[in-house]
Design a protein around this motif. Structure first.
Motif, PDB file in Angstrom:
ATOM      1  N   ILE A  44      22.175  49.315  40.064  1.00 26.46           N
ATOM      2  CA  ILE A  44      23.341  50.186  40.230  1.00 26.46           C
ATOM      3  C   ILE A  44      24.148  50.119  38.938  1.00 26.46           C
ATOM      4  CG2 ILE A  44      25.526  50.538  41.453  1.00 26.46           C
ATOM      5  CD1 ILE A  44      24.293  49.246  43.911  1.00 26.46           C
ATOM      6  N   ASP A  45      24.457  51.275  38.379  1.00 27.00           N
ATOM      7  CA  ASP A  45      25.250  51.313  37.145  1.00 27.00           C
ATOM      8  C   ASP A  45      26.741  51.297  37.511  1.00 27.00           C
ATOM      9  OD1 ASP A  45      26.425  51.728  34.726  1.00 27.00           O
ATOM     10  OD2 ASP A  45      25.265  53.520  34.203  1.00 27.00           O
ATOM     11  N   GLY A  46      27.320  50.109  37.515  1.00 26.41           N
ATOM     12  CA  GLY A  46      28.702  49.953  37.984  1.00 26.41           C
ATOM     13  C   GLY A  46      29.764  50.280  36.949  1.00 26.41           C
ATOM     14  N   THR A  47      29.365  50.489  35.692  1.00 25.54           N
ATOM     15  CA  THR A  47      30.355  50.787  34.660  1.00 25.54           C
ATOM     16  C   THR A  47      29.991  52.054  33.876  1.00 25.54           C
ATOM     17  OG1 THR A  47      29.240  49.283  33.149  1.00 25.54           O
ATOM     18  CG2 THR A  47      31.112  48.392  34.367  1.00 25.54           C
ATOM     19  N   MET A 379      29.542  35.644  35.408  1.00 25.86           N
ATOM     20  CA  MET A 379      29.693  36.844  36.253  1.00 25.86           C
ATOM     21  C   MET A 379      28.612  37.862  35.919  1.00 25.86           C
ATOM     22  SD  MET A 379      33.687  37.776  36.772  1.00 25.86           S
ATOM     23  CE  MET A 379      34.494  37.511  35.226  1.00 25.86           C
ATOM     24  N   TYR A 380      28.441  38.074  34.639  1.00 26.41           N
ATOM     25  CA  TYR A 380      27.474  39.084  34.203  1.00 26.41           C
ATOM     26  C   TYR A 380      26.107  38.795  34.805  1.00 26.41           C
ATOM     27  CZ  TYR A 380      24.785  42.108  31.158  1.00 26.41           C
ATOM     28  OH  TYR A 380      23.952  43.074  30.690  1.00 26.41           O
ATOM     29  N   GLN A 381      25.681  37.533  34.664  1.00 31.42           N
ATOM     30  CA  GLN A 381      24.375  37.115  35.159  1.00 31.42           C
ATOM     31  C   GLN A 381      24.283  37.224  36.679  1.00 31.42           C
ATOM     32  OE1 GLN A 381      22.321  36.929  32.822  1.00 31.42           O
ATOM     33  NE2 GLN A 381      20.664  36.671  34.321  1.00 31.42           N
ATOM     34  N   PHE A 382      25.363  36.824  37.350  1.00 27.38           N
ATOM     35  CA  PHE A 382      25.401  36.867  38.809  1.00 27.38           C
ATOM     36  C   PHE A 382      25.126  38.289  39.309  1.00 27.38           C
ATOM     37  CE2 PHE A 382      27.677  37.632  42.776  1.00 27.38           C
ATOM     38  CZ  PHE A 382      27.391  36.505  43.550  1.00 27.38           C
ATOM     39  N   PHE A 383      25.768  39.255  38.699  1.00 31.16           N
ATOM     40  CA  PHE A 383      25.602  40.632  39.175  1.00 31.16           C
ATOM     41  C   PHE A 383      24.262  41.227  38.750  1.00 31.16           C
ATOM     42  CE2 PHE A 383      30.168  39.950  39.498  1.00 31.16           C
ATOM     43  CZ  PHE A 383      30.354  40.315  40.826  1.00 31.16           C
ATOM     44  N   ILE A 384      23.793  40.863  37.567  1.00 27.29           N
ATOM     45  CA  ILE A 384      22.473  41.353  37.142  1.00 27.29           C
ATOM     46  C   ILE A 384      21.398  40.857  38.112  1.00 27.29           C
ATOM     47  CG2 ILE A 384      20.661  40.911  35.405  1.00 27.29           C
ATOM     48  CD1 ILE A 384      22.419  43.264  34.682  1.00 27.29           C
ATOM     49  N   GLU A 385      21.531  39.597  38.545  1.00 28.13           N
ATOM     50  CA  GLU A 385      20.558  39.064  39.508  1.00 28.13           C
ATOM     51  C   GLU A 385      20.581  39.856  40.803  1.00 28.13           C
ATOM     52  OE1 GLU A 385      21.603  34.929  39.785  1.00 28.13           O
ATOM     53  OE2 GLU A 385      20.875  34.557  37.723  1.00 28.13           O
ATOM     54  N   ARG A 386      21.732  40.434  41.127  1.00 26.99           N
ATOM     55  CA  ARG A 386      21.845  41.261  42.330  1.00 26.99           C
ATOM     56  C   ARG A 386      21.631  42.741  42.014  1.00 26.99           C
ATOM     57  NH1 ARG A 386      23.733  36.774  42.510  1.00 26.99           N
ATOM     58  NH2 ARG A 386      23.851  35.522  44.404  1.00 26.99           N
ATOM     59  N   ARG A 387      21.109  43.002  40.806  1.00 26.82           N
ATOM     60  CA  ARG A 387      20.747  44.364  40.382  1.00 26.82           C
ATOM     61  C   ARG A 387      21.953  45.297  40.313  1.00 26.82           C
ATOM     62  NH1 ARG A 387      17.113  41.450  38.809  1.00 26.82           N
ATOM     63  NH2 ARG A 387      15.215  41.142  40.032  1.00 26.82           N
ATOM     64  N   ILE A 388      23.059  44.707  39.877  1.00 20.48           N
ATOM     65  CA  ILE A 388      24.272  45.505  39.674  1.00 20.48           C
ATOM     66  C   ILE A 388      24.710  45.322  38.224  1.00 20.48           C
ATOM     67  CG2 ILE A 388      26.694  45.813  40.327  1.00 20.48           C
ATOM     68  CD1 ILE A 388      25.920  44.569  43.080  1.00 20.48           C
ATOM     69  N   MET A 389      24.874  46.440  37.522  1.00 17.43           N
ATOM     70  CA  MET A 389      25.312  46.361  36.131  1.00 17.43           C
ATOM     71  C   MET A 389      26.825  46.410  36.070  1.00 17.43           C
ATOM     72  SD  MET A 389      22.496  49.123  34.853  1.00 17.43           S
ATOM     73  CE  MET A 389      23.155  49.439  33.222  1.00 17.43           C
ATOM     74  N   LEU A 390      27.424  45.239  35.830  1.00 17.38           N
ATOM     75  CA  LEU A 390      28.858  45.165  35.570  1.00 17.38           C
ATOM     76  C   LEU A 390      28.993  44.402  34.266  1.00 17.38           C
ATOM     77  CD1 LEU A 390      30.368  44.227  39.080  1.00 17.38           C
ATOM     78  CD2 LEU A 390      30.253  46.482  38.018  1.00 17.38           C
ATOM     79  N   PRO A 402      29.943  55.927  38.001  1.00 17.15           N
ATOM     80  CA  PRO A 402      29.718  57.373  37.958  1.00 17.15           C
ATOM     81  C   PRO A 402      30.304  57.986  39.239  1.00 17.15           C
ATOM     82  CG  PRO A 402      27.650  56.152  37.669  1.00 17.15           C
ATOM     83  CD  PRO A 402      28.687  55.159  38.071  1.00 17.15           C
ATOM     84  N   TYR A 403      30.816  59.204  39.136  1.00 14.54           N
ATOM     85  CA  TYR A 403      31.518  59.787  40.288  1.00 14.54           C
ATOM     86  C   TYR A 403      30.575  60.155  41.440  1.00 14.54           C
ATOM     87  CZ  TYR A 403      35.001  60.317  36.566  1.00 14.54           C
ATOM     88  OH  TYR A 403      35.850  60.103  35.507  1.00 14.54           O
ATOM     89  N   CYS A 404      29.269  60.091  41.206  1.00 13.90           N
ATOM     90  CA  CYS A 404      28.312  60.419  42.268  1.00 13.90           C
ATOM     91  C   CYS A 404      27.987  59.195  43.120  1.00 13.90           C
ATOM     92  CB  CYS A 404      27.027  60.975  41.659  1.00 13.90           C
ATOM     93  SG  CYS A 404      26.202  59.780  40.600  1.00 13.90           S
ATOM     94  N   ILE A 405      28.612  58.056  42.825  1.00 22.42           N
ATOM     95  CA  ILE A 405      28.254  56.824  43.549  1.00 22.42           C
ATOM     96  C   ILE A 405      28.522  56.992  45.046  1.00 22.42           C
ATOM     97  CG2 ILE A 405      30.520  55.669  43.284  1.00 22.42           C
ATOM     98  CD1 ILE A 405      28.861  53.044  42.767  1.00 22.42           C
ATOM     99  N   SER A 406      27.613  56.450  45.859  1.00 29.95           N
ATOM    100  CA  SER A 406      27.767  56.576  47.313  1.00 29.95           C
ATOM    101  C   SER A 406      28.702  55.490  47.834  1.00 29.95           C
ATOM    102  CB  SER A 406      26.406  56.422  47.988  1.00 29.95           C
ATOM    103  OG  SER A 406      25.940  55.093  47.826  1.00 29.95           O
ATOM    104  N   GLY A 407      29.246  55.732  49.023  1.00 29.67           N
ATOM    105  CA  GLY A 407      30.077  54.721  49.674  1.00 29.67           C
ATOM    106  C   GLY A 407      29.290  53.436  49.871  1.00 29.67           C
ATOM    107  N   ALA A 408      27.995  53.567  50.220  1.00 24.52           N
ATOM    108  CA  ALA A 408      27.163  52.383  50.459  1.00 24.52           C
ATOM    109  C   ALA A 408      27.010  51.558  49.182  1.00 24.52           C
ATOM    110  CB  ALA A 408      25.790  52.800  50.991  1.00 24.52           C
ATOM    111  N   ASP A 409      26.820  52.236  48.045  1.00 28.59           N
ATOM    112  CA  ASP A 409      26.662  51.488  46.795  1.00 28.59           C
ATOM    113  C   ASP A 409      27.969  50.827  46.372  1.00 28.59           C
ATOM    114  OD1 ASP A 409      23.950  51.790  46.427  1.00 28.59           O
ATOM    115  OD2 ASP A 409      24.175  53.723  45.424  1.00 28.59           O
ATOM    116  N   LEU A 410      29.089  51.510  46.626  1.00 29.57           N
ATOM    117  CA  LEU A 410      30.377  50.865  46.337  1.00 29.57           C
ATOM    118  C   LEU A 410      30.517  49.600  47.181  1.00 29.57           C
ATOM    119  CD1 LEU A 410      33.074  53.699  46.004  1.00 29.57           C
ATOM    120  CD2 LEU A 410      32.355  52.070  44.244  1.00 29.57           C
ATOM    121  N   GLN A 411      30.174  49.729  48.467  1.00 27.69           N
ATOM    122  CA  GLN A 411      30.291  48.560  49.350  1.00 27.69           C
ATOM    123  C   GLN A 411      29.365  47.444  48.896  1.00 27.69           C
ATOM    124  OE1 GLN A 411      32.741  48.231  51.406  1.00 27.69           O
ATOM    125  NE2 GLN A 411      33.401  50.372  51.393  1.00 27.69           N
ATOM    126  N   ALA A 412      28.192  47.801  48.392  1.00 26.88           N
ATOM    127  CA  ALA A 412      27.253  46.773  47.900  1.00 26.88           C
ATOM    128  C   ALA A 412      27.888  46.013  46.726  1.00 26.88           C
ATOM    129  CB  ALA A 412      25.935  47.420  47.479  1.00 26.88           C
TER     130      ALA A 412
END
Ligand SMILES: *Cc1c(COP(=O)(O)O)cnc(C)c1O
Length: 425
Positions: A44-47, A379-390, A402-412
């Motif tokens: 997930i591209d969080g930034t 933190m960076y590593q923690f989120f990468i391990e969970r497949r989230i790019m922050l 990105p503005y197309c992000i779903s509610g489910a991905d935000l919650q993840a």
């Protein structure tokens, strides 16, 4: 060799201590909020990939419009020549920007948009026969990585190696919600102590991005601009990060009643597809360069200025704002962020939770913060391990999706953040 190994062998990456950093993850495909690496792992591209992406990765409409333009006219020298996409984009930007701007000057990235703005404001005074060489900026500002942009930015780790070569500016403290009167006082005395020497005041409206998503009020900024206007000091809004919906409105300066004189746009301008930028000015600035005297022209331009593919991407991105109701999506993200901010704000590991539109920033309590803090790497590593790019800024973790992000991905992402705050460190 894998792509990862070949990357390591041949490429020097930005903002990376290559000796200690983990290998770069090689992405092969993007779709919407997601990026896929060479092994097929989905992130997930969080930034928004360094704050650029707006409508999602590889959006077929923008891709199509770039392809169409590429087959028609890919690039043309922009001095002595022009083209329809550049003209259409300028007209369209002028029609949506608040505050009566009249001319659009193109370049390639945020730093060049700022360089152009700085050179315009210095030469504006020169052309009018006044010597005004000083610029006011916030102590924690970030306006880019070229020398002019660095000069009007915070002095710190980013600029230390070059600090003696940066030109002098007048810093005032960074505003927050508690020091507004003090900031106004500082601006007034900065102006008084440098009578007739201040050319311009440059700022990131409402959110200072790179210094850790530091936020302040539109009312204060309005007052600061008002003070500058009393003293005929030019005002430059660096909307490189805040532009195109990021703060909840199309432009952060829409929250203001005063209009600034110059506005810098980049990052989201092409929806995140092409390196591209614009420095947009009021008519009176342009007029100071409009002269029979050749030496009064603006001496600035880049090879790819006004690149037609960038223009096509930017036009397509603006189309999508209308076709996909993007401002509604931005409203939804804002509300979802607000609810999460409320849920997490009393967490004892946090110093502050703040939000402006689609930007949610969470500042952790740490002994010592700063961009190079070890918490950041954890933190960076923690989120990468969970497949989230922050990509935290020191002890400040933020979501800027990105503005197309779903509610489910935000919650993840929120759940992962809660999991992180629950960890013992
Ligand atoms: C990122 C940024 C810049 C620099 O843009 P680049 O395209 O990275 O050169 C300038 N100003 C602000 C506010 C930014 O966030």
């Amino acid at each position: 060799m894998t792509l990862r190994e070949r990357d390591k062998k041949a490429i020097w990456h930005p903002y990376t201590q290559e000796k200690t950093a983990a290998d770069n993850i090689v992405m092969v495909r993007g779709e919407g909020t997601y990026l896929y690496d060479e092994t097929g792992t989905k992130y997930i591209d969080g930034t928004s990939s360094w704050w650029t992406n707006i409508h999602g990765h590889a959006h077929p409409y923008i891709a199509e419009k770039i392809a169409e333009q590429a087959k028609k006219l890919e690039q043309v020298i922009f001095s002595g020549f022009s083209h329809e996409p550049a003209i259409m984009l300028a007209e369209r930007l002028l029609s949506i920007l608040p505050g009566g701007y009249e001319k659009v000057f193109y370049s390639d990235n945020g730093s060049t948009a700022v360089e152009a703005a700085i050179k315009m404001s210095l030469q504006y005074w020169k052309n009018k026969g006044e010597e005004r060489n000083k610029i006011i900026c916030f102590r924690d500002a970030y306006h880019g990585d070229t020398f002019g942009a660095m000069s009007v930015s915070a002095r710190g780790v980013f600029t230390d190696p070059y600090s003696r070569l940066l030109f002098d500016v007048v810093f005032i403290d960074t505003p927050d919600f508690s020091n507004e009167e003090e900031i106004k006082k500082q601006l007034r005395s900065a102006i008084r102590n440098n009578t007739s020497q201040i050319a311009a005041f440059i700022f990131e409206p409402l959110v200072l991005g790179s210094s850790g998503m530091k936020m302040y009020s539109a009312e204060l900024l309005d007052d600061l601009i008002g003070i500058c206007q009393e003293h005929k000091i030019l005002t430059i809004a660096d909307e490189v990060m805040t532009g195109f919906g990021r703060t909840g409105k199309m432009f952060a300066t829409e929250y203001l009643t005063h209009a600034t004189d110059i506005i810098c746009l980049s990052k989201g301008i092409t929806g995140g597809f092409m390196p591209f930028a614009a420095t947009v000015v009021k008519g009176f600035i342009y007029d100071a360069f409009y002269d029979d005297e050749k030496s009064k022209m603006l001496f600035h331009g880049h090879s790819y200025t006004g690149n037609p593919l960038g223009c096509a991407a930017a036009l397509a991105s603006l189309d999508l704002f209308e076709r996909e109701g993007t401002l509604n999506k931005i409203g939804d993200i804002t509300k979802t962020h607000e609810a999460f901010a409320k849920r997490i704000k009393d967490n004892p590991t946090l110093r502050d939770v703040r939000q402006q539109g689609t930007i949610l920033a969470i500042e952790f309590e740490v002994g010592q913060g700063g961009y190079l803090s070890s918490l950041r790497d954890k933190m960076y590593q923690f989120f990468i391990e969970r497949r989230i790019m922050l990509r935290p800024l020191g002890n400040v973790l933020y979501i800027l999706p990105p503005y197309c992000i779903s509610g489910a991905d935000l919650q993840a992402i929120y759940s992962a953040i809660e999991e992180f705050t629950a960890q013992k460190r």
